[in-house]
Design an enzyme around this catalytic site. Structure first.
Site, mmCIF file in Angstrom:
data_model
loop_
_atom_site.group_PDB
_atom_site.id
_atom_site.type_symbol
_atom_site.label_atom_id
_atom_site.label_comp_id
_atom_site.label_asym_id
_atom_site.label_seq_id
_atom_site.Cartn_x
_atom_site.Cartn_y
_atom_site.Cartn_z
ATOM 1 N N TYR A 1 0.827 -1.221 0.000
ATOM 2 C CA TYR A 1 0.000 0.000 0.000
ATOM 3 C C TYR A 1 0.864 1.275 0.000
ATOM 4 C CZ TYR A 1 -3.272 3.410 2.105
ATOM 5 O OH TYR A 1 -4.013 4.517 2.392
ATOM 6 N N SER B 1 6.154 3.315 13.306
ATOM 7 C CA SER B 1 4.725 3.515 13.547
ATOM 8 C C SER B 1 4.503 4.295 14.834
ATOM 9 C CB SER B 1 4.071 2.138 13.674
ATOM 10 O OG SER B 1 2.765 2.269 14.152
ATOM 11 N N TYR C 1 3.665 -6.512 17.617
ATOM 12 C CA TYR C 1 3.900 -5.700 16.408
ATOM 13 C C TYR C 1 4.654 -4.417 16.774
ATOM 14 C CZ TYR C 1 3.079 -2.238 12.771
ATOM 15 O OH TYR C 1 3.256 -1.235 11.846
ATOM 16 N N LYS D 1 8.670 -3.079 15.942
ATOM 17 C CA LYS D 1 9.078 -1.775 15.375
ATOM 18 C C LYS D 1 10.086 -1.100 16.308
ATOM 19 C CE LYS D 1 6.721 -1.639 11.565
ATOM 20 N NZ LYS D 1 7.434 -1.719 10.301
ATOM 21 N N ARG E 1 -12.196 -2.682 22.027
ATOM 22 C CA ARG E 1 -11.217 -3.742 21.753
ATOM 23 C C ARG E 1 -10.077 -3.617 22.752
ATOM 24 N NH1 ARG E 1 -9.840 -3.481 15.468
ATOM 25 N NH2 ARG E 1 -9.253 -1.434 16.217
HETATM 26 N N1 LIG Z 1 -0.575 0.988 6.899
HETATM 27 C C1 LIG Z 1 -0.418 1.419 8.138
HETATM 28 O O1 LIG Z 1 -1.384 1.767 8.798
HETATM 29 C C2 LIG Z 1 0.960 1.519 8.754
HETATM 30 C C3 LIG Z 1 1.145 2.315 9.892
HETATM 31 C C4 LIG Z 1 2.409 2.389 10.470
HETATM 32 C C5 LIG Z 1 3.472 1.684 9.916
HETATM 33 N N2 LIG Z 1 3.263 0.908 8.825
HETATM 34 C C6 LIG Z 1 4.400 0.145 8.280
HETATM 35 O O2 LIG Z 1 4.611 0.535 6.938
HETATM 36 C C7 LIG Z 1 5.107 -0.563 6.177
HETATM 37 C C8 LIG Z 1 4.262 -0.715 4.930
HETATM 38 O O3 LIG Z 1 2.903 -0.888 5.306
HETATM 39 P P1 LIG Z 1 1.734 -1.072 4.250
HETATM 40 O O4 LIG Z 1 0.510 -0.520 4.883
HETATM 41 O O5 LIG Z 1 2.149 -0.592 2.926
HETATM 42 O O6 LIG Z 1 1.616 -2.653 4.272
HETATM 43 P P2 LIG Z 1 1.440 -3.673 3.057
HETATM 44 O O7 LIG Z 1 1.172 -5.007 3.662
HETATM 45 O O8 LIG Z 1 0.478 -3.152 2.063
HETATM 46 O O9 LIG Z 1 2.908 -3.647 2.402
HETATM 47 C C9 LIG Z 1 3.965 -4.421 2.896
HETATM 48 C C10 LIG Z 1 4.558 -5.155 1.714
HETATM 49 O O10 LIG Z 1 5.661 -5.942 2.177
HETATM 50 C C11 LIG Z 1 5.603 -7.205 1.538
HETATM 51 N N3 LIG Z 1 6.315 -8.142 2.406
HETATM 52 C C12 LIG Z 1 5.938 -8.644 3.609
HETATM 53 N N4 LIG Z 1 6.884 -9.459 4.102
HETATM 54 C C13 LIG Z 1 7.893 -9.457 3.200
HETATM 55 C C14 LIG Z 1 9.150 -10.099 3.132
HETATM 56 N N5 LIG Z 1 9.553 -10.928 4.126
HETATM 57 N N6 LIG Z 1 9.954 -9.888 2.059
HETATM 58 C C15 LIG Z 1 9.549 -9.069 1.053
HETATM 59 N N7 LIG Z 1 8.355 -8.428 1.050
HETATM 60 C C16 LIG Z 1 7.541 -8.629 2.114
HETATM 61 C C17 LIG Z 1 4.127 -7.507 1.363
HETATM 62 O O11 LIG Z 1 3.885 -8.419 0.301
HETATM 63 C C18 LIG Z 1 3.574 -6.116 1.049
HETATM 64 O O12 LIG Z 1 3.564 -5.873 -0.347
HETATM 65 C C19 LIG Z 1 5.076 -1.775 7.105
HETATM 66 O O13 LIG Z 1 6.369 -1.979 7.618
HETATM 67 C C20 LIG Z 1 4.130 -1.344 8.204
HETATM 68 O O14 LIG Z 1 4.427 -1.970 9.434
HETATM 69 C C21 LIG Z 1 2.047 0.821 8.219
#
Ligand SMILES: NC(=O)c1ccc[n+]([C@@H]2O[C@H](COP(=O)([O-])OP(=O)(O)OC[C@H]3O[C@@H](n4cnc5c(N)ncnc54)[C@H](O)[C@@H]3O)[C@@H](O)[C@H]2O)c1
Length: 335
Positions: free
Chosen positions: A11, A124, A148, A152, A292
């Site tokens: 995303y 995060s 989780y 981080k 929750r």
């Molecule tokens: N979306 C949120 O609300 C949010 C908030 C805070 C932090 N984050 C952090 O931002 C980052 C991206 O989040 P996002 O929302 O885009 O999530 P997402 O799940 O859409 O994207 C993560 C991507 O990493 C890939 N992935 C997972 N494990 C992998 C691995 N071992 N090797 C290679 N690729 C791998 C997945 O296929 C996915 O495409 C994450 O680290 C998440 O913890 C997200």
């Protein structure tokens, strides 16, 4: 610059790829597609009309990552790859530590070996735990309540140790608040493989008739309407924050930087529901469920440091976030 985005078809990664490619950078995406679809690649290419390289692989594969860094002459890495569901992390802590902590450790070794020392890390606001004061600034104590968040925080600590030990590194820890919304084109957005954990993708599926009813967890919090308040940030603003962080790393002589990426403004669950109803023209049926475990009442950022140091500020409104999320959801219905 040549930039590697781990988790780049996800995303936030896909939106950041669009922003960086449109600014003229050469982009390589590495993803194991565990939570994204390869169709995103064609969409990012269509939006940017650029060549975007894609490597299907796991960030824990140190040899592969080293080869990618060398083959593509990578200058900087943005590390998105990871798993992110709080509830799942309670049930499967080892998986979370393996992918989030082990994956980062492996990436760092590959980077050091390839002499690539510039890293932007997806952290995060979860690292702050239950807020002791609001708005939350970067000096707020960190205290996690689930695996989780701890994964981080462990990575943040590992990166701080690395930055202290070796002055070559230039590292930015970006603590995201609540990214929502989609690219204006409606071509890319948030489309989790399972039932969404996050509010807006869930609402979007209710609006599209794919899910029946939204559950609102708790309406007795000490907030104006009793529902939880969060700092929602448009994913394209967030993506632009990554580009600003990379630019800042190129001109700094300090190894470690920590920035909140949020708007500084909180909205309640019911305010988001109403904004989404307005954007979509649909009624969102909801019912109130018990709170929750582990949820907090209110959380929003002090976003001043990023503005002062990066020259970056979130621009887009809650209406923009909901309208773009709906446009993306509606495009999925047509597929
Ligand atoms: N979306 C949120 O609300 C949010 C908030 C805070 C932090 N984050 C952090 O931002 C980052 C991206 O989040 P996002 O929302 O885009 O999530 P997402 O799940 O859409 O994207 C993560 C991507 O990493 C890939 N992935 C997972 N494990 C992998 C691995 N071992 N090797 C290679 N690729 C791998 C997945 O296929 C996915 O495409 C994450 O680290 C998440 O913890 C997200």
């Amino acid at each position: 610059m040549n930039i590697l985005l781990t988790g780049g078809t996800g995303y936030i990664g896909s939106h950041t790829a669009v922003v960086l490619a449109q600014a003229g950078h050469q982009i390589v995406l590495l993803d194991n597609l565990s939570n994204s679809d390869i169709s995103v690649l064609a969409r990012v290419k269509a939006l940017t009309r650029s060549h975007i390289a894609f490597v299907h692989g796991d960030v824990r594969n140190q040899e592969l990552v080293h080869k990618v860094l060398m083959d593509h002459h990578i200058d900087a890495v943005i590390h998105f790859a990871g798993v992110k569901a709080v509830g799942e992390s309670v049930e499967q802590p080892l998986r979370y530590y393996d992918i989030n902590v082990g994956g980062t450790l492996s990436l760092l070794k590959a980077m050091r070996h390839a002499r690539v020392f510039t890293l932007v890390f997806s952290s995060s606001s979860t690292v702050y735990g239950n807020p002791q004061y609001l708005p939350i600034d970067e000096d707020h104590p960190t205290r996690c309540t689930n695996p989780y968040g701890r994964s981080k925080l462990h990575v943040e600590e590992m990166l701080a140790d690395l930055a202290a030990a070796d002055p070559h590194w230039r590292i930015a820890l970006l603590r995201y608040f609540n990214p929502i919304g989609a690219h204006d084109s409606g071509l890319i957005g948030e489309d989790p493989n399972d039932i969404p954990n996050n509010l807006v993708p869930y609402i979007a599926r209710v609006a599209a008739g794919k899910l029946e009813c939204l559950r609102v967890f708790g309406n007795d919090y000490p907030t104006p309407d009793g529902t939880g308040v969060r700092d929602y940030i448009h994913v394209v603003d967030l993506a632009e924050g990554h580009m600003a962080a990379l630019q800042a790393l190129a001109r700094t002589n300090q190894s470690l930087h920590v920035y909140n990426l949020g708007t500084g403004q909180g909205y309640s669950v019911l305010e988001v529901v109403r904004a989404f109803e307005q954007a979509s023209g649909k009624t969102i049926p909801y019912h109130i469920a018990p709170r929750r475990a582990g949820d907090i009442a209110t959380c929003y950022a002090q976003a001043a440091r990023a503005e002062a140091a990066l020259g970056w500020k979130a621009q887009r409104t809650l209406q923009d976030m909901c309208a773009s999320a709906w446009k993306f959801q509606a495009s999925l219905v047509l597929e």
